[in-house]
Design a protein around this motif. Structure first.
Motif, PDB file in Angstrom:
ATOM      1  N   THR A 141       0.831  -1.223   0.000  1.00 28.82           N
ATOM      2  CA  THR A 141       0.000   0.000   0.000  1.00 28.82           C
ATOM      3  C   THR A 141       0.853   1.256   0.000  1.00 28.82           C
ATOM      4  O   THR A 141       0.406   2.304  -0.470  1.00 28.82           O
ATOM      5  CB  THR A 141      -0.921   0.015   1.223  1.00 28.82           C
ATOM      6  N   ASN A 142       2.070   1.150   0.543  1.00 26.02           N
ATOM      7  CA  ASN A 142       3.022   2.262   0.555  1.00 26.02           C
ATOM      8  C   ASN A 142       2.369   3.555   1.042  1.00 26.02           C
ATOM      9  O   ASN A 142       2.335   4.565   0.331  1.00 26.02           O
ATOM     10  CB  ASN A 142       3.610   2.477  -0.847  1.00 26.02           C
ATOM     11  N   PRO A 143       1.844   3.573   2.277  1.00 25.57           N
ATOM     12  CA  PRO A 143       1.210   4.801   2.780  1.00 25.57           C
ATOM     13  C   PRO A 143       2.253   5.867   3.078  1.00 25.57           C
ATOM     14  O   PRO A 143       3.453   5.580   3.189  1.00 25.57           O
ATOM     15  CB  PRO A 143       0.533   4.326   4.070  1.00 25.57           C
ATOM     16  N   GLU A 144       1.789   7.095   3.213  1.00 25.95           N
ATOM     17  CA  GLU A 144       2.700   8.180   3.570  1.00 25.95           C
ATOM     18  C   GLU A 144       3.223   7.934   4.975  1.00 25.95           C
ATOM     19  O   GLU A 144       2.462   7.775   5.927  1.00 25.95           O
ATOM     20  CB  GLU A 144       1.963   9.523   3.508  1.00 25.95           C
ATOM     21  N   ARG A 145       4.537   7.879   5.112  1.00 28.06           N
ATOM     22  CA  ARG A 145       5.142   7.515   6.391  1.00 28.06           C
ATOM     23  C   ARG A 145       5.441   8.755   7.223  1.00 28.06           C
ATOM     24  O   ARG A 145       5.689   9.845   6.706  1.00 28.06           O
ATOM     25  CB  ARG A 145       6.420   6.714   6.167  1.00 28.06           C
ATOM     26  N   SER A 146       5.404   8.564   8.530  1.00 24.23           N
ATOM     27  CA  SER A 146       5.709   9.638   9.469  1.00 24.23           C
ATOM     28  C   SER A 146       6.380   9.023  10.678  1.00 24.23           C
ATOM     29  O   SER A 146       6.006   7.939  11.148  1.00 24.23           O
ATOM     30  CB  SER A 146       4.437  10.380   9.899  1.00 24.23           C
ATOM     31  N   PRO A 169       2.314   3.289  10.686  1.00 17.71           N
ATOM     32  CA  PRO A 169       1.569   3.363   9.429  1.00 17.71           C
ATOM     33  C   PRO A 169       0.230   2.640   9.506  1.00 17.71           C
ATOM     34  O   PRO A 169       0.069   1.674  10.250  1.00 17.71           O
ATOM     35  CB  PRO A 169       2.515   2.688   8.428  1.00 17.71           C
TER      36      PRO A 169
END
Length: 257
Positions: free
Chosen positions: A57-62, A67
């Motif tokens: 899914t490669n979500p926006e990382r923080s 995640p």
């Protein structure tokens, strides 16, 4: 899920991400049905590693949070037994690592005495008192939901009896004896007490109580020269602005309505 791996030693728990559907203000019974379908759908794919889900899914990382999800629910409903060997008794023990992997983790253990809930949370987001109240609210909510499962979620209570007493009675006990005076008279009295205090602000424009009172007086005198007095209706068409407040005060000061 495979009997032939039951004897292996290791940590094989996988994270399952679930999304609740509270749309349409369902009853608690309806929410249980929805949650059951979500859980069955998640269990059908429980062998997919969570790390692989994140990779695909490669979500926006923080660095501030984990995640995909930040709140975790752990339900321990498998029977626990004591392991005994000659001279030794083994029991499970809670370990406080001093750190939280997620914003909030709620662990629920089924025991013969009832449910035991333990919360693990980020101290950057919550204080101990906040989590204590959250757990109290959860208990009130669950007791009400079990007692009346056909109640809609919006109608289920959250506040404890002491909080209801405080919010509904103590905080709303705002009775005060007010002098019999018109609104513009009360404003004039406030202008006398704090003439240089900020009374009105809109963007960069500001007026103190003295400035607002003086402008309202000037317009009130002009209105009186036009025949405005008691019981005289004054039409006002002004956009939201300082001039609107000045005009309303001026009409009241002139005796109009």
């Amino acid at each position: 899920t495979h009997a032939d791996t039951e004897g292996l030693i290791g940590f094989f728990i996988n994270q399952l991400v679930m999304r609740g559907d509270l749309s349409g203000d369902p009853t608690f019974r309806e929410l249980l049905g929805r949650t059951r379908q979500v859980a069955l759908g998640a269990y059908a794919h429980q062998d997919v590693p969570f790390e692989e889900l994140v990779r695909v899914t490669n979500p926006e990382r923080s660095l501030a949070h984990a995640p995909i999800f930040q709140v975790k629910l752990v339900l321990q409903n498998t029977p626990t037994t004591e392991l005994r060997v000659p001279g030794l008794i083994f029991r499970g023990a809670e370990i406080d690592t001093g750190a939280s992997k997620f914003d909030l983790t709620l662990s629920i253990n089924e025991t013969p005495e009832g449910l035991v809930c333990i919360s693990n949370y980020s101290t950057d987001l919550y204080e101990a008192g906040t989590l204590a109240r959250l757990m109290e609210h959860l208990q009130v909510l669950m007791e009400a939901a079990v007692a009346a499962p056909d109640t809609r979620l919006s109608a289920l209570p959250l506040l404890t009896e002491s909080e209801r007493q405080q919010v509904l009675l103590d905080w709303n006990d705002t009775h005060a004896e007010l002098a019999e005076a018109c609104a513009h008279h009360l404003f004039e009295a406030q202008a006398q007490r704090t003439p240089d205090a900020l009374a009105l602000q809109m963007g960069e424009r500001t007026l103190t109580y003295r400035q607002l009172d003086e402008r309202a007086n000037q317009l009130a005198h002009h209105l009186r020269t036009l025949g405005v007095g008691p019981e005289v209706l004054v039409a006002l068409c002004v956009e939201r602005s300082p001039e609107l407040v000045v005009s309303i005060l001026a009409i009241l000061k002139a005796g109009g309505a």
